[in-house]
Enzyme design. Structure first.
Site, PDB file in Angstrom:
ATOM      1  N   GLU A  81       0.905  -1.338  -0.058  1.00  0.00           N
ATOM      2  CA  GLU A  81      -0.003   0.104   0.063  1.00  0.00           C
ATOM      3  C   GLU A  81       0.595   1.391   0.052  1.00  0.00           C
ATOM      4  O   GLU A  81       2.096   1.036   0.635  1.00  0.00           O
ATOM      5  CB  GLU A  81      -0.856   0.080   1.353  1.00  0.00           C
ATOM      6  CG  GLU A  81      -1.620  -1.143   1.319  1.00  0.00           C
ATOM      7  CD  GLU A  81      -2.771  -1.431   2.557  1.00  0.00           C
ATOM      8  OE1 GLU A  81      -3.662  -2.261   2.466  1.00  0.00           O
ATOM      9  OE2 GLU A  81      -2.804  -0.448   3.423  1.00  0.00           O
ATOM     10  N   CYS A 110       3.304   8.308   1.397  1.00  0.00           N
ATOM     11  CA  CYS A 110       3.802   7.398   2.395  1.00  0.00           C
ATOM     12  C   CYS A 110       4.019   6.152   1.538  1.00  0.00           C
ATOM     13  O   CYS A 110       3.083   5.674   1.119  1.00  0.00           O
ATOM     14  CB  CYS A 110       2.755   7.412   3.334  1.00  0.00           C
ATOM     15  SG  CYS A 110       3.003   6.055   4.501  1.00  0.00           S
ATOM     16  N   CYS A 139       6.239  -6.848   7.380  1.00  0.00           N
ATOM     17  CA  CYS A 139       7.498  -6.427   8.310  1.00  0.00           C
ATOM     18  C   CYS A 139       7.686  -7.516   9.247  1.00  0.00           C
ATOM     19  O   CYS A 139       6.724  -8.251   9.676  1.00  0.00           O
ATOM     20  CB  CYS A 139       7.005  -5.265   8.774  1.00  0.00           C
ATOM     21  SG  CYS A 139       8.442  -4.436   9.789  1.00  0.00           S
ATOM     22  N   CYS A 195       6.309  -5.097  15.981  1.00  0.00           N
ATOM     23  CA  CYS A 195       5.757  -4.277  17.021  1.00  0.00           C
ATOM     24  C   CYS A 195       4.504  -4.464  17.152  1.00  0.00           C
ATOM     25  O   CYS A 195       3.523  -4.840  16.343  1.00  0.00           O
ATOM     26  CB  CYS A 195       5.834  -3.082  16.167  1.00  0.00           C
ATOM     27  SG  CYS A 195       7.877  -2.443  15.741  1.00  0.00           S
ATOM     28  N   CYS A 225       1.084  -2.557  15.578  1.00  0.00           N
ATOM     29  CA  CYS A 225       1.172  -2.222  14.278  1.00  0.00           C
ATOM     30  C   CYS A 225       0.458  -3.377  13.378  1.00  0.00           C
ATOM     31  O   CYS A 225       0.943  -4.484  13.519  1.00  0.00           O
ATOM     32  CB  CYS A 225       2.544  -2.042  13.918  1.00  0.00           C
ATOM     33  SG  CYS A 225       2.729  -1.775  12.159  1.00  0.00           S
ATOM     34  N   CYS A 229      -1.451   5.848   9.833  1.00  0.00           N
ATOM     35  CA  CYS A 229      -0.041   5.057  10.283  1.00  0.00           C
ATOM     36  C   CYS A 229      -0.523   3.820  10.925  1.00  0.00           C
ATOM     37  O   CYS A 229      -1.347   3.762  11.906  1.00  0.00           O
ATOM     38  CB  CYS A 229       0.557   6.044  11.440  1.00  0.00           C
ATOM     39  SG  CYS A 229       0.801   7.507  11.140  1.00  0.00           S
TER      40      CYS A 229
HETATM   41  N1  SAH Z   1       8.822   0.274   9.993  1.00  0.00           N
HETATM   42  C1  SAH Z   1       8.863   1.996  10.137  1.00  0.00           C
HETATM   43  C2  SAH Z   1       8.338   2.759   9.234  1.00  0.00           C
HETATM   44  C3  SAH Z   1       6.766   1.960   9.172  1.00  0.00           C
HETATM   45  S1  SAH Z   1       5.689   2.736  10.252  1.00  0.00           S
HETATM   46  C4  SAH Z   1       8.946   2.314  11.609  1.00  0.00           C
HETATM   47  O1  SAH Z   1       8.358   1.580  12.229  1.00  0.00           O
HETATM   48  O2  SAH Z   1       9.601   3.205  11.941  1.00  0.00           O
HETATM   49  C5  SAH Z   1       5.426   4.160  10.195  1.00  0.00           C
HETATM   50  C6  SAH Z   1       5.076   5.004  11.789  1.00  0.00           C
HETATM   51  O3  SAH Z   1       3.741   4.359  12.108  1.00  0.00           O
HETATM   52  C7  SAH Z   1       6.039   4.118  12.789  1.00  0.00           C
HETATM   53  O4  SAH Z   1       6.280   5.113  13.862  1.00  0.00           O
HETATM   54  C8  SAH Z   1       5.181   3.473  13.545  1.00  0.00           C
HETATM   55  O5  SAH Z   1       5.654   3.077  14.786  1.00  0.00           O
HETATM   56  C9  SAH Z   1       3.737   4.065  13.663  1.00  0.00           C
HETATM   57  N2  SAH Z   1       2.605   2.994  13.840  1.00  0.00           N
HETATM   58  C10 SAH Z   1       2.765   1.782  13.545  1.00  0.00           C
HETATM   59  N3  SAH Z   1       1.436   1.343  13.977  1.00  0.00           N
HETATM   60  C11 SAH Z   1       0.632   2.469  14.429  1.00  0.00           C
HETATM   61  C12 SAH Z   1      -0.684   2.392  14.737  1.00  0.00           C
HETATM   62  N4  SAH Z   1      -1.556   1.382  14.919  1.00  0.00           N
HETATM   63  N5  SAH Z   1      -1.030   3.791  15.336  1.00  0.00           N
HETATM   64  C13 SAH Z   1      -0.311   4.704  14.909  1.00  0.00           C
HETATM   65  N6  SAH Z   1       0.987   4.838  14.517  1.00  0.00           N
HETATM   66  C14 SAH Z   1       1.488   3.585  14.320  1.00  0.00           C
HETATM   67 FE1  SF4 Z   2       7.399  -2.845  11.125  1.00  0.00          FE
HETATM   68 FE2  SF4 Z   2       5.184  -1.821  11.987  1.00  0.00          FE
HETATM   69 FE3  SF4 Z   2       7.184  -1.930  13.575  1.00  0.00          FE
HETATM   70 FE4  SF4 Z   2       7.204  -0.449  11.300  1.00  0.00          FE
HETATM   71  S1  SF4 Z   2       5.896  -0.135  13.410  1.00  0.00           S
HETATM   72  S2  SF4 Z   2       8.906  -1.839  12.199  1.00  0.00           S
HETATM   73  S3  SF4 Z   2       6.031  -1.511  10.163  1.00  0.00           S
HETATM   74  S4  SF4 Z   2       5.999  -3.610  12.746  1.00  0.00           S
END
Ligand code: SAH
Ligand code: SF4
Length: 362
Positions: A99, A112, A119, A123, A126, A342
């Site tokens: 996406e 974006c 991934c 986390c 996410c 995000c």
């Molecule tokens: N993997 C990279 C970039 C993609 S995530 C990273 O983690 O930095 C982009 C941003 O969205 C990151 O700061 C991530 O922590 C945040 N993010 C992930 N899940 C989210 C959620 N459910 N609500 C808000 N932000 C989120």
């Molecule tokens: Fe991967 Fe989501 Fe963690 Fe970014 S926030 S590193 S996309 S698992």
């Protein structure tokens, strides 16, 4: 890179940097000004048929046709939010979907983009992390998102900013991410300023040092807590590279790339990382450093254990940081009605592999 035509298959030339193409032209005994001609046709004049590059000799066009093809990905579908955000889905083969999200604002248009299919970092808050990892995107698949979205939205709404905040951890796909970044920055192609390209990472510390040797794009860190115990739970790679190691790498990156600041992203999770003490320890961590904080209201998705902090808590957290001299903003949530905000990007990923460094405590 070896360009012996006997050894390579045809490549999608849109993923080639200036250096890559120079190297190719030298390897076939051509002058390097050809690089400028070809890249201008593709990226500035939007000519995507080699035979239409009229200032290139027939013989050289034949040769280019033997070694390359030009293919811009076609979005499989797109969804428009009532706030103007548009989410694009791209099929990257084997029934997997990534996406990209276009976010128009008054003074800029941000794209974006995704760097991986899924991934592996796992986390816990996410949606992308939930799916596991399938594969890295290639440089043409990354720049292809920019080309395809530009084409869809039309030239009048040109993309001014790019953030690697879609699906994937860019710093575990450095090779292709750096190439795509270099294509975006090149004046022959998109000429986007390095300050308007942001690579966001969960904290792959050794690769932050490596990145500083390869690009000077802006860096954002998914911090989410200044406390190692809490961050271990949210961002499992913290167990391998703790906050001290991470921030050391950030300051080194800022120095090496002459960056004004590093952005720290902080997702606001009710009762998890949003207390006054959390704000105080974040302020202590970043005080007098080249840092700014972007608070992200948590975006919910199916079957997750978290909820977003309430608005007054987020505002109080923000004010406290500001009162300690930390430049802090609250990210506007965009596109949540189309699951484009995000952390909501889920695409479609078949495999489920977690990063070996990210064994999450359950
Ligand atoms: N993997 C990279 C970039 C993609 S995530 C990273 O983690 O930095 C982009 C941003 O969205 C990151 O700061 C991530 O922590 C945040 N993010 C992930 N899940 C989210 C959620 N459910 N609500 C808000 N932000 C989120
Ligand atoms: Fe991967 Fe989501 Fe963690 Fe970014 S926030 S590193 S996309 S698992």
């Amino acid at each position: 890179m070896n360009f012996n035509p006997q050894q390579i298959n045809k490549k999608n030339i849109i993923g080639f940097t200036e250096d890559d193409l120079n190297e190719y032209f030298i390897s076939i005994g051509e002058k390097s000004y050809r690089t400028k001609q070809v890249l201008t046709w593709i990226h500035k004049r939007n000519v995507h048929i080699i035979n239409e590059m009229s200032d290139i000799s027939f013989q050289l066009r034949e040769k280019l046709n033997e070694d390359f093809y030009i293919k811009i990905p076609q979005p499989q579908s797109k969804f428009s939010s009532k706030d103007g955000t548009i989410k694009f889905l791209f099929n990257v083969g084997h029934n997997q979907v990534i996406e990209s999200v276009f976010i128009p604002e008054e003074t800029r248009n941000t794209l974006c983009i995704s760097s991986q299919v899924g991934c592996a970092m796992d986390c816990s808050f996410c949606a992308t992390g939930r799916q596991g990892f399938s594969r890295n995107l290639t440089s043409d698949e990354i720049i292809g998102q920019l080309m395809a979205v530009s084409k869809e939205i039309g030239l009048s709404e040109a993309i001014t900013n790019v953030v690697f905040m879609g699906m994937g951890e860019p710093l575990t796909n450095m090779h292709s991410v750096v190439k795509a970044t270099s294509i975006m920055m090149s004046d022959l192609m998109y000429g986007i300023s390095r300050r308007k390209i942001t690579i966001s990472t969960s904290g792959v510390v050794p690769n932050i040092y490596k990145l500083s040797q390869l690009t000077n794009a802006s860096l954002a860190i998914s911090l989410h807590s200044a406390d190692n115990k809490i961050r271990d739970q949210l961002v499992p790679i913290n167990k391998s590279y703790n906050i001290q190691l991470l921030t050391d790498a950030c300051w080194a990156y800022a120095e090496a790339t002459n960056a004004r600041y590093i952005t720290f992203e902080y997702v606001m999770l009710n009762g998890v990382n949003d207390s006054i003490e959390d704000a105080e320890s974040l302020a202590r961590l970043l005080k007098h450093k080249p840092a700014k904080v972007n608070l992200i209201p948590f975006n919910s998705f199916k079957n997750n254990p978290y909820e977003c902090s309430d608005r007054p808590t987020i505002e109080l957290f923000c004010k406290l940081l500001q009162s300690r001299g930390i430049f802090t903003t609250i990210r506007k949530t965009r596109g949540s009605d189309i699951d484009a905000a995000c952390g909501q990007l889920a695409g479609k990923v078949n495999d489920k592999i977690k990063h070996p460094l990210s064994k999450r405590l359950q």
